[in-house]
Write a protein that holds these residues in place. Structure first.
Motif, PDB file in Angstrom:
ATOM      1  N   VAL A  37       0.853  -1.186   0.000  1.00 26.88           N
ATOM      2  CA  VAL A  37       0.000   0.000   0.000  1.00 26.88           C
ATOM      3  C   VAL A  37       0.893   1.242   0.000  1.00 26.88           C
ATOM      4  O   VAL A  37       1.890   1.296   0.730  1.00 26.88           O
ATOM      5  CB  VAL A  37      -0.918   0.010   1.248  1.00 26.88           C
ATOM      6  N   TYR A  95       3.814   0.590   2.588  1.00 29.54           N
ATOM      7  CA  TYR A  95       3.550  -0.395   3.636  1.00 29.54           C
ATOM      8  C   TYR A  95       3.339  -1.771   3.026  1.00 29.54           C
ATOM      9  O   TYR A  95       2.705  -1.903   1.975  1.00 29.54           O
ATOM     10  CB  TYR A  95       2.271  -0.058   4.399  1.00 29.54           C
ATOM     11  N   TYR A  99      -3.307  -9.829   5.120  1.00 26.21           N
ATOM     12  CA  TYR A  99      -4.759  -9.837   5.320  1.00 26.21           C
ATOM     13  C   TYR A  99      -5.138 -10.660   6.535  1.00 26.21           C
ATOM     14  O   TYR A  99      -4.376 -11.504   7.007  1.00 26.21           O
ATOM     15  CB  TYR A  99      -5.457 -10.407   4.093  1.00 26.21           C
ATOM     16  N   ASP A 100      -6.340 -10.401   6.996  1.00 27.04           N
ATOM     17  CA  ASP A 100      -6.887 -11.179   8.086  1.00 27.04           C
ATOM     18  C   ASP A 100      -7.212 -12.585   7.589  1.00 27.04           C
ATOM     19  O   ASP A 100      -7.363 -12.806   6.382  1.00 27.04           O
ATOM     20  CB  ASP A 100      -8.159 -10.494   8.601  1.00 27.04           C
ATOM     21  N   HIS A 106      -6.856  -5.536   5.788  1.00 28.44           N
ATOM     22  CA  HIS A 106      -5.427  -5.451   6.095  1.00 28.44           C
ATOM     23  C   HIS A 106      -5.234  -5.477   7.607  1.00 28.44           C
ATOM     24  O   HIS A 106      -5.271  -4.438   8.260  1.00 28.44           O
ATOM     25  CB  HIS A 106      -4.848  -4.160   5.516  1.00 28.44           C
ATOM     26  N   HIS A 107      -5.046  -6.672   8.140  1.00 27.91           N
ATOM     27  CA  HIS A 107      -5.007  -6.784   9.595  1.00 27.91           C
ATOM     28  C   HIS A 107      -3.660  -6.391  10.173  1.00 27.91           C
ATOM     29  O   HIS A 107      -3.577  -5.742  11.208  1.00 27.91           O
ATOM     30  CB  HIS A 107      -5.362  -8.214  10.026  1.00 27.91           C
ATOM     31  N   TRP A 109       0.200  -4.654   9.597  1.00 30.74           N
ATOM     32  CA  TRP A 109       0.924  -3.679   8.782  1.00 30.74           C
ATOM     33  C   TRP A 109       2.383  -3.635   9.204  1.00 30.74           C
ATOM     34  O   TRP A 109       2.702  -3.710  10.396  1.00 30.74           O
ATOM     35  CB  TRP A 109       0.326  -2.289   8.971  1.00 30.74           C
ATOM     36  N   GLY A 110       3.267  -3.478   8.223  1.00 30.67           N
ATOM     37  CA  GLY A 110       4.640  -3.165   8.540  1.00 30.67           C
ATOM     38  C   GLY A 110       4.747  -1.710   8.990  1.00 30.67           C
ATOM     39  O   GLY A 110       3.757  -0.966   8.953  1.00 30.67           O
ATOM     40  N   GLN A 111       5.932  -1.332   9.374  1.00 32.18           N
ATOM     41  CA  GLN A 111       6.130   0.024   9.888  1.00 32.18           C
ATOM     42  C   GLN A 111       6.255   1.059   8.781  1.00 32.18           C
ATOM     43  O   GLN A 111       6.246   2.255   9.049  1.00 32.18           O
ATOM     44  CB  GLN A 111       7.358   0.075  10.809  1.00 32.18           C
ATOM     45  N   GLY A 112       6.348   0.583   7.549  1.00 33.44           N
ATOM     46  CA  GLY A 112       6.428   1.493   6.412  1.00 33.44           C
ATOM     47  C   GLY A 112       7.864   1.812   6.019  1.00 33.44           C
ATOM     48  O   GLY A 112       8.773   1.807   6.851  1.00 33.44           O
TER      49      GLY A 112
ATOM     50  N   TYR B  36     -10.186   1.632   9.244  1.00 34.85           N
ATOM     51  CA  TYR B  36      -8.858   1.747   9.822  1.00 34.85           C
ATOM     52  C   TYR B  36      -8.717   3.086  10.528  1.00 34.85           C
ATOM     53  O   TYR B  36      -9.319   4.083  10.134  1.00 34.85           O
ATOM     54  CB  TYR B  36      -7.778   1.652   8.744  1.00 34.85           C
ATOM     55  N   SER B  43       1.525   3.467  11.394  1.00 32.64           N
ATOM     56  CA  SER B  43       0.854   2.646  10.394  1.00 32.64           C
ATOM     57  C   SER B  43      -0.639   2.588  10.723  1.00 32.64           C
ATOM     58  O   SER B  43      -1.026   2.682  11.897  1.00 32.64           O
ATOM     59  CB  SER B  43       1.423   1.228  10.385  1.00 32.64           C
ATOM     60  N   PRO B  44      -1.478   2.425   9.720  1.00 28.67           N
ATOM     61  CA  PRO B  44      -2.905   2.244  10.000  1.00 28.67           C
ATOM     62  C   PRO B  44      -3.160   1.016  10.865  1.00 28.67           C
ATOM     63  O   PRO B  44      -2.347   0.078  10.885  1.00 28.67           O
ATOM     64  CB  PRO B  44      -3.519   2.081   8.607  1.00 28.67           C
ATOM     65  N   LEU B  46      -6.338  -1.766  11.873  1.00 28.27           N
ATOM     66  CA  LEU B  46      -7.671  -2.274  11.538  1.00 28.27           C
ATOM     67  C   LEU B  46      -8.585  -2.164  12.751  1.00 28.27           C
ATOM     68  O   LEU B  46      -8.248  -2.648  13.828  1.00 28.27           O
ATOM     69  CB  LEU B  46      -7.571  -3.725  11.073  1.00 28.27           C
ATOM     70  N   LYS B  49     -13.881  -5.050  10.531  1.00 29.55           N
ATOM     71  CA  LYS B  49     -13.839  -5.722   9.228  1.00 29.55           C
ATOM     72  C   LYS B  49     -15.236  -6.148   8.816  1.00 29.55           C
ATOM     73  O   LYS B  49     -16.109  -6.363   9.662  1.00 29.55           O
ATOM     74  CB  LYS B  49     -12.890  -6.921   9.260  1.00 29.55           C
ATOM     75  N   ILE B  55     -12.754  -6.482  15.978  1.00 31.14           N
ATOM     76  CA  ILE B  55     -11.378  -6.959  15.922  1.00 31.14           C
ATOM     77  C   ILE B  55     -10.846  -7.082  17.351  1.00 31.14           C
ATOM     78  O   ILE B  55     -11.020  -6.157  18.158  1.00 31.14           O
ATOM     79  CB  ILE B  55     -10.486  -5.987  15.119  1.00 31.14           C
ATOM     80  N   GLN B  89     -12.115   0.986   3.454  1.00 30.89           N
ATOM     81  CA  GLN B  89     -11.489   0.250   2.348  1.00 30.89           C
ATOM     82  C   GLN B  89     -12.446  -0.845   1.903  1.00 30.89           C
ATOM     83  O   GLN B  89     -13.071  -1.502   2.739  1.00 30.89           O
ATOM     84  CB  GLN B  89     -10.167  -0.364   2.805  1.00 30.89           C
ATOM     85  N   PHE B  98      -9.387   2.549  -1.165  1.00 32.73           N
ATOM     86  CA  PHE B  98      -9.584   3.215   0.107  1.00 32.73           C
ATOM     87  C   PHE B  98     -10.346   4.514  -0.110  1.00 32.73           C
ATOM     88  O   PHE B  98     -10.270   5.133  -1.181  1.00 32.73           O
ATOM     89  CB  PHE B  98      -8.241   3.564   0.754  1.00 32.73           C
TER      90      PHE B  98
END
Lengths: 119, 107
Positions: A37, A95, A99-100, A106-107, A109-112, B36, B43-44, B46, B49, B55, B89, B98
């Motif tokens: 993303v 990023y 997924y969940d 998008h459950h 995420w990396g730190q970017g 989100y 970072s975003p 969640l 869902k 969640i 999203q 998004f």
């Protein structure tokens, strides 16, 4: 616990390429799609594409076809994204996400990774 | 591509108020919408869902509703830590898209 650890920030020249990594841990890497993303400064989020590590299958946003290449290394549970022919429009935070279970939210995420394109 | 329109762009509230954030899809997407929260320089995260599914680890004051084209994220009694940007999203079809975001700010 699930973790996605991304590589560090990159400063690259216009016209060059950059390859970033996303190392997954805490789950079976080959069981879940990994997506990427983009977030330009102060802007919303754009989905670039996704890759299924088990088979290497990919789906892309048409906008990023030819710009982004997605690969994985199953032996190290690492996903990669390479961006080519960089311009100032590619300066952004990127990023990786997972997924969940059983779905496409998008459950995790990396730190970017902040990519800056500048001469 | 499915376009998600979030409103309002900015919402100014005081702690303790309850709020509703809207996300409208350009075509019907069943309940394939996710919400989100993104705090500054993070970072975003969640929150919800599939329109209304909770969640683990997310405070119960966050809830979601809607189906088809109109969706709502509700925050019951906003707390100071909730001031951030919220995105919806869709995962109904490719490309996954998004919304433009709603910024929740302190009045």
């Amino acid at each position: 616990q699930v973790k996605l650890l991304q590589s560090g920030a990159a400063l690259v020249k216009p016209g060059a390429s950059v390859k970033m990594s996303c190392k997954a841990s805490g789950y079976t890497f080959t069981d879940y799609w990994v997506s990427w993303v983009k977030q330009s400064h102060g802007k919303s989020l754009e989905w670039i594409g996704e890759i299924y590590p088990n088979s290497g299958a990919t789906n892309f946003n048409e906008k990023f076809k030819g710009k982004a290449t997605l690969t994985v290394d199953k032996s190290t549970s690492t996903a990669y994204m390479e961006l080519s022919r960089l311009t100032s429009e590619d300066s952004a935070i990127y990023y990786c996400t997972r997924y969940d279970y059983g779905g496409y939210s998008h459950h995790y995420w990396g730190q970017g990774v902040m990519v800056t394109v500048s001469s | 591509d499915i376009v998600l329109t979030q409103s309002p762009a900015t919402l100014s509230v005081t702690p303790g108020e309850s709020v509703s954030l809207s996300c409208r899809a350009s075509q019907g997407i069943s309940t394939s919408i996710h919400w989100y929260q993104q705090k500054s320089n993070e970072s975003p995260r969640l929150l919800i869902k599939y329109a209304s599914q909770s969640i683990s680890g997310i405070p119960s004051r966050f809830s979601g509703s809607g189906s088809g084209t109109d969706f709502t994220l509700s925050i019951n009694r906003v707390e100071s830590e909730d001031f951030s940007v919220y995105y919806c999203q869709q995962s109904y079809s490719l490309p996954r898209t998004f919304g433009g975001g709603t910024k929740l700010e302190l009045k």
